[in-house]
Design a protein around this motif. Structure first.
Motif, short mmCIF file in Angstrom:
data_model
loop_
_atom_site.label_atom_id
_atom_site.label_comp_id
_atom_site.label_asym_id
_atom_site.label_seq_id
_atom_site.Cartn_x
_atom_site.Cartn_y
_atom_site.Cartn_z
N GLN A 182 0.85 -1.18 0.00
CA GLN A 182 0.00 0.00 0.00
C GLN A 182 0.88 1.23 0.00
N PRO A 183 0.42 2.31 -0.59
CA PRO A 183 1.15 3.57 -0.46
C PRO A 183 1.28 3.95 1.01
N GLN A 184 2.36 4.62 1.33
CA GLN A 184 2.62 4.99 2.71
C GLN A 184 1.48 5.82 3.29
N GLU A 185 0.90 6.66 2.45
CA GLU A 185 -0.20 7.51 2.90
C GLU A 185 -1.39 6.67 3.37
N GLN A 186 -1.70 5.62 2.62
CA GLN A 186 -2.81 4.75 3.01
C GLN A 186 -2.50 3.95 4.27
N VAL A 187 -1.25 3.52 4.39
CA VAL A 187 -0.84 2.79 5.60
C VAL A 187 -1.01 3.68 6.83
N ARG A 188 -0.58 4.93 6.71
CA ARG A 188 -0.68 5.86 7.84
C ARG A 188 -2.13 6.10 8.22
N PHE A 189 -2.98 6.26 7.22
CA PHE A 189 -4.39 6.49 7.50
C PHE A 189 -5.02 5.27 8.18
N SER A 190 -4.65 4.08 7.72
CA SER A 190 -5.16 2.85 8.35
C SER A 190 -4.70 2.75 9.80
N GLN A 191 -3.45 3.13 10.07
CA GLN A 191 -2.95 3.11 11.44
C GLN A 191 -3.73 4.09 12.32
N GLY A 192 -3.95 5.29 11.77
CA GLY A 192 -4.70 6.29 12.52
C GLY A 192 -6.12 5.84 12.80
N MET A 193 -6.74 5.17 11.83
CA MET A 193 -8.11 4.70 12.00
C MET A 193 -8.19 3.63 13.09
N SER A 194 -7.23 2.73 13.12
CA SER A 194 -7.21 1.69 14.15
C SER A 194 -7.03 2.30 15.53
N LEU A 195 -6.08 3.22 15.63
CA LEU A 195 -5.79 3.83 16.93
C LEU A 195 -6.95 4.70 17.42
N CYS A 196 -7.63 5.35 16.50
CA CYS A 196 -8.73 6.23 16.93
C CYS A 196 -9.84 5.42 17.59
N VAL A 197 -10.03 4.17 17.14
CA VAL A 197 -11.08 3.34 17.73
C VAL A 197 -10.72 2.92 19.15
N CYS A 198 -9.51 2.40 19.35
CA CYS A 198 -9.16 1.92 20.70
C CYS A 198 -9.02 3.08 21.68
N TYR A 199 -8.50 4.22 21.23
CA TYR A 199 -8.38 5.37 22.12
C TYR A 199 -9.75 5.93 22.49
N ALA A 200 -10.65 6.00 21.52
CA ALA A 200 -11.99 6.52 21.79
C ALA A 200 -12.75 5.60 22.75
N ALA A 201 -12.49 4.29 22.67
CA ALA A 201 -13.14 3.35 23.58
C ALA A 201 -12.71 3.61 25.03
N SER A 202 -11.42 3.86 25.23
CA SER A 202 -10.93 4.15 26.58
C SER A 202 -11.41 5.51 27.07
N ALA A 207 -1.75 -2.68 27.50
CA ALA A 207 -2.30 -1.80 28.54
C ALA A 207 -3.80 -2.02 28.74
N THR A 208 -4.54 -2.21 27.66
CA THR A 208 -5.99 -2.46 27.74
C THR A 208 -6.39 -3.44 26.65
N PRO A 209 -7.50 -4.17 26.82
CA PRO A 209 -7.99 -5.05 25.75
C PRO A 209 -8.25 -4.32 24.44
N PRO A 210 -8.83 -3.09 24.41
CA PRO A 210 -9.01 -2.40 23.13
C PRO A 210 -7.69 -2.19 22.38
N ASN A 211 -6.63 -1.83 23.09
CA ASN A 211 -5.32 -1.68 22.45
C ASN A 211 -4.86 -2.99 21.84
N ALA A 212 -5.06 -4.08 22.56
CA ALA A 212 -4.63 -5.39 22.07
C ALA A 212 -5.41 -5.81 20.83
N ILE A 213 -6.69 -5.47 20.79
CA ILE A 213 -7.52 -5.86 19.65
C ILE A 213 -7.03 -5.17 18.37
#
Length: 594
Positions: free
Chosen positions: A212-232, A520-526
């Motif tokens: 994947q282009p680096q830009e798409q990889v970064r966006f995917s990482q941000g999307m994953s992290l936004c979910v687990c952080y918002a859950a906490s 640190a938390t189950p959401p982070n692990a998921i």
């Protein structure tokens, strides 16, 4: 030699459980006091919780046999601590949450909100964070994350496909949406229930293409992290949103029985909800800058190609929402009961006007005899009584000649499978630990040793506590962290004539700032198990979020918490031997006014 070390490491849990109690035995032997015996019990429990040598719930059972055998408390008194009102509130709240999950109401809410907000990159991040935070206020952080991460990746797959393809034109269904449904090949992460600190991620196939282009990889990482952080983050907004909040309520009621129910659903929401909103918005801005960059025109999807891709992703969400069909009778019934529960919680004893608890079910002092736990269990029981379909008789498919009534909204088999009973024991162990500290005199002894802190400005104390707890909770269960810290902080506050909640509230909120490590938390692990993330990605992103969180907590405790909890004076319910002098000088109390 290497084999020897590997063997020791393999048996480390057994060795810790066997040798730690023996190594600490000199403490109660050479100092034969109740305070030393209680300290011995607490140190053993703290070490076992930090190392996870035993399951957290098993360690929480230690006071049942340690306290009576060491002469600290009677067994009957210890056992009463394991099913207090806070445990009842936890069970009742989860009954409603399980019903919401069972009838897939949370998925309908999530998809509907995403359709309203839109799927442009920056708005997509915001949309997923808002939905995840809202759901996490009412149901398990873990369940929320497990549902939202596959949806996020499915949308990303469509967003990153060529806009001229067939899928983009039709908005075709994406199988990644089905990952949250149980199945033999679809289980992504194995974890214990929310907040118990034991997470066992199982590697899963990444949902992202290998190139994947680096830009798409970064966006995917941000999307994953936004979910687990918002859950906490979302869990801190309500009293039942995450277990440390209930630990606080239970500890306050246990240590200060005359507190007048100062920590209830309404007062906590008034304090924690603004904190959650500010932290969520700043987290969104930080994730947007880190993973999308400063090109806000591009982030908000301006441009023909970006708009075409956004439309493709939008049609995917729209398709999934249509597949749910119209709301069933069960979903409508659960929705009505859920809203009823929230309204009853807010209006029971709000403080700024007489609630239904004060008017209809008051004691001789005018206080509500019904608690938040009473309301939660009442609605929970109704879930077992209301049918899941419009009342009527249908043919039993197994016995065609017999008529069958529709099943109830909730059944015990579903509850037994999804209810985290280990957390009930963990909560009880924390309450027993606090009660033992009080009755043995250990709390008073600690408070006297901490009196030099009265020369430190209270805002500095709150800031230091928040930093300490936020660091500690990265590698320890947030329930264990609050359970260990809160009784000590309550004793310290009494010793230096400071409102106990002034130090206990920051500790509780900071325990939810576990953003840096996958364990640190189950959401982070998921989200980590889905692939595409390195520990360094999470640590780099989470470090600044921890700092932001600590600063927001310090702001909250020194501003809008004052009128809610009356923090500007030392309360009469925090009654100790030192109270007389505290109350005498409360006009000159060191806690600053906002």
């Amino acid at each position: 030699m290497a084999t020897c070390w590997q063997g020791l490491w393999a048996y480390r849990s057994y060795l810790l459980v066997f040798f730690l109690p023996i190594l600490l035995l000199p403490l109660p032997i050479f100092i034969p006091t109740k305070e030393a015996s209680c300290a011995y019990s607490i140190i053993i429990m703290a070490l076992f919780w930090c190392t996870e040598a035993l399951p957290l719930a098993v360690t929480a059972l230690f006071p049942i046999f340690l306290y009576p055998l060491m002469g600290i408390m009677d067994a009957s008194e210890v056992c009463l601590e394991y099913f207090k009102d806070s445990n009842i509130l936890f069970v009742g709240g989860l009954l409603v949450a399980i019903a919401v999950e069972h009838w897939n109401l949370h998925k309908r809410i999530a998809l509907r909100v995403l359709l309203i907000i839109g799927v442009r990159p920056a708005l997509l991040l915001l949309g997923f964070m808002l939905v995840t935070a809202f759901l996490s206020m009412w149901i398990s952080n873990t369940a929320t994350t497990a549902m939202m991460v596959p949806i996020a990746h499915a949308v990303l797959d469509q967003l990153h496909q060529s806009p001229t393809g067939k899928d983009a034109e039709k908005g075709s269904n994406n199988p990644a949406f089905e990952l949250q449904e149980p199945g033999p090949q679809k289980k992504v992460t194995k974890f214990d229930e929310k907040d118990n600190g034991q997470v066992h991620p199982i590697p899963a196939t990444s949902l992202e293409p290998t190139t994947q282009p680096q830009e798409q990889v970064r966006f995917s990482q941000g999307m994953s992290l936004c979910v687990c952080y918002a859950a906490s983050i979302g869990g801190i907004a309500t009293l039942t949103g995450t277990t440390p909040n209930l630990v606080l309520q239970g500890q306050v009621n246990s240590l200060f029985p005359k507190n007048g129910n100062v920590v209830n659903f309404a007062s906590w929401f008034g304090f924690a909800f603004p904190t959650m909103v500010i932290l969520l918005v700043l987290s969104w801005l930080w994730l947007q800058i880190l993973f999308l960059g400063f090109n806000f025109r591009k982030n908000f999807g301006f441009g023909e190609q970006a708009q075409e891709r956004a439309q493709a992703a939008f049609r995917v969400i729209q398709t999934e929402h249509k597949l749910l069909g119209p709301m069933s009778f069960a979903e409508k019934a659960v929705s009505v009961l859920f809203v009823t529960l929230v309204v009853l919680w807010f209006t029971r004893e709000p403080g700024f006007f007489l609630g239904w608890g004060n008017l209809a079910f008051s004691d001789k002092d005018g206080n509500s005899m019904a608690s938040d736990g009473t309301v939660a269990i009442f609605i929970g029981v109704i879930l077992f009584l209301v049918p899941s379909k419009i009342p009527g008789l249908t043919q039993d498919p197994e016995n065609p000649g017999r008529l069958k009534a529709p099943p109830a909204l909730l059944n015990w088999k579903t509850v037994n499978e999804k209810m985290p009973w280990n957390i009930v024991l963990l909560l009880g162990g924390g309450f027993a630990l606090a009660k033992g500290s009080e009755q043995s005199g250990l709390s008073e002894w600690l408070g006297k040793k901490l009196t030099p802190l009265e020369n430190v400005p209270p805002p500095a104390i709150a800031l230091i506590i928040s930093l300490l707890v936020a660091t500690f909770t990265e590698c320890t269960s947030n329930v264990a962290t609050t359970t260990l810290f809160l009784p000590i902080l309550a004793s310290m506050a009494q010793a230096i004539c400071l409102h106990p909640l002034y130090v206990m509230l920051p500790c509780t909120l900071a325990a939810s700032l576990a953003f840096m490590l996958p364990v640190a938390t189950p959401p982070n692990a998921i989200v980590f198990s889905f692939g595409g993330l390195k520990v360094s990605d999470m640590a780099r992103t989470g470090f600044l979020l921890n700092i932001i969180g600590v600063l927001i907590i310090t702001l909250a405790i020194n501003s809008w918490s004052y009128p809610i909890f009356n923090l500007h004076t030392f309360p009469s319910w925090a009654d100790t031997n030192n109270t007389a002098s505290c109350l005498a000088i409360q006009g000159n109390i060191t806690t600053p006014s906002p």
